[in-house]
Design an enzyme around this catalytic site. Structure first.
Site, PDB file in Angstrom:
ATOM      1  N   HIS A  78       0.821  -1.212   0.000  1.00  0.00           N
ATOM      2  CA  HIS A  78       0.000   0.000   0.000  1.00  0.00           C
ATOM      3  C   HIS A  78       0.857   1.264   0.000  1.00  0.00           C
ATOM      4  CE1 HIS A  78      -3.460  -2.486   2.002  1.00  0.00           C
ATOM      5  NE2 HIS A  78      -3.146  -2.908   0.795  1.00  0.00           N
ATOM      6  N   HIS A 236      -9.244  -2.422  -5.267  1.00  0.00           N
ATOM      7  CA  HIS A 236      -8.139  -2.684  -4.346  1.00  0.00           C
ATOM      8  C   HIS A 236      -7.130  -3.646  -4.968  1.00  0.00           C
ATOM      9  CE1 HIS A 236      -5.949  -2.729  -0.604  1.00  0.00           C
ATOM     10  NE2 HIS A 236      -5.771  -4.020  -0.828  1.00  0.00           N
ATOM     11  N   ASP A 240      -3.151  -2.941  -5.207  1.00  0.00           N
ATOM     12  CA  ASP A 240      -2.091  -3.884  -4.844  1.00  0.00           C
ATOM     13  C   ASP A 240      -1.139  -4.126  -6.010  1.00  0.00           C
ATOM     14  OD1 ASP A 240      -2.825  -4.297  -2.208  1.00  0.00           O
ATOM     15  OD2 ASP A 240      -3.847  -6.195  -2.575  1.00  0.00           O
ATOM     16  N   HIS A 263      -0.434 -11.209  -5.023  1.00  0.00           N
ATOM     17  CA  HIS A 263       0.929 -10.715  -4.834  1.00  0.00           C
ATOM     18  C   HIS A 263       1.971 -11.667  -5.422  1.00  0.00           C
ATOM     19  CE1 HIS A 263      -0.683  -7.626  -2.254  1.00  0.00           C
ATOM     20  NE2 HIS A 263      -1.223  -8.525  -1.464  1.00  0.00           N
TER      21      HIS A 263
END
Length: 307
Positions: A78, A236, A240, A263
């Protein structure tokens, strides 16, 4: 020109997974410094950690950086998205704990803190990484692709069984302050059953369920206040992705497409991209190209205000 923050920017909070308190300070640095973290709570050894894709420790829940001495900092995505989205190329980030504070679960507190302090231009031109060949990585029904493009663009597609999430897609040109305006206030999200499992395993200890993340339970949003955007989850995921792509070491100029990606997959994409001969080149940005990078054109009044 390259930029750094005008002065220290301080944030206090708890780590999402560890629950441990941390004070994070973004400090100015010189041109060509890049982004580095420093663990101020460790007294000896190498406490500097580069914000770079090749020191990422694989984790499905967050992005953790680990230096050669084993010193780590977790949940960096973030703050990295905020730095990229504000056009900060150089900074030293000091932190007195193992995990970046989650704050409200989005990047907007970092964005507002950075822009309130302001940026300082440095005597060096911005360099960017231009994608020349399309590269794709897959894992089951998830995939991540980056392809040549004149601008940084992110497309994302998600598909969850929970009716309150379902299928969501969004595409966004990251130029002209669009990250701060469109994505920065979108919070991390999870399903109620996953929160209970994570907390039973000693994770997600940073607050009560829904305090710093959007929690879904089937067809219901259980977090107080509901959603900030009807498609907050996919926004979101794009946030990311920008944070993870910022670990390339310089702004990327390419078209990223994520399908159920997380991720780990985005990091694998960067590793594959830089291992592919002729897939990238470093370019010095003229004024026209620099104006298309994330962070250029950001206007204070367009940054979301949240309680």
């Amino acid at each position: 020109m390259q930029a750094t923050v005008r002065g220290p920017v301080v944030f206090n909070g708890r780590g999402l997974h560890s629950g441990k308190p941390a004070r994070l300070t973004i400090r100015p640095s010189m041109a060509e410094h890049g982004i580095w973290f420093r663990r101020t709570d460790i007294d000896s050894g190498d406490t500097l950690i580069p914000a770079r894709y090749d020191v990422v420790h694989q984790s499905p829940l967050c992005t953790t950086l680990v230096n050669s001495a084993g010193v780590s900092v977790g949940t960096v995505e973030h703050v990295m998205a905020a730095l990229a989205g504000c056009g900060v190329h150089n900074a030293l980030i000091e932190i007195d704990g193992p995990e970046v504070p989650i704050l409200d679960g989005s990047a907007v507190p970092f964005v507002r803190g950075i822009m309130q302090r302001g940026l300082r231009r440095l005597p060096a031109q911005v360099r960017a990484i231009e994608v020349l060949k399309a590269v794709t990585v897959t894992q089951g029904d998830a995939s991540a692709t980056i392809a040549p493009s004149g601008v940084m663009r992110i497309d994302f597609h998600i598909d969850f069984d929970d009716a309150a999430i379902g299928r969501q897609s969004k595409s966004l040109n990251m130029s002209n302050g669009s990250f701060a305006r469109e994505l920065s206030d979108s919070r991390t999200f999870c399903r109620k059953g996953d929160v209970e499992k994570m907390q039973a395993s000693g994770l997600a200890l940073g607050g009560a369920a829904g305090e710093n993340a959007v929690v879904f339970d089937g067809d219901r949003v259980t977090s107080p206040g509901g959603l900030r955007h009807m498609d907050e989850p996919v926004r979101h995921k794009m946030l990311d992705a920008l944070g993870d792509l910022a670990l390339a070491g310089a702004p990327l100029v390419g078209h990223y497409t994520g399908v159920r990606a997380g991720h780990t997959l985005t990091n694998q994409l960067l590793r594959t991209l830089f291992a592919t001969p002729g897939a990238t080149r470093m370019v010095t940005c003229d004024a026209g190209m620099a104006a298309l990078l994330p962070g250029a054109g950001l206007v204070w009044d367009e940054i979301p205000q949240v309680a």
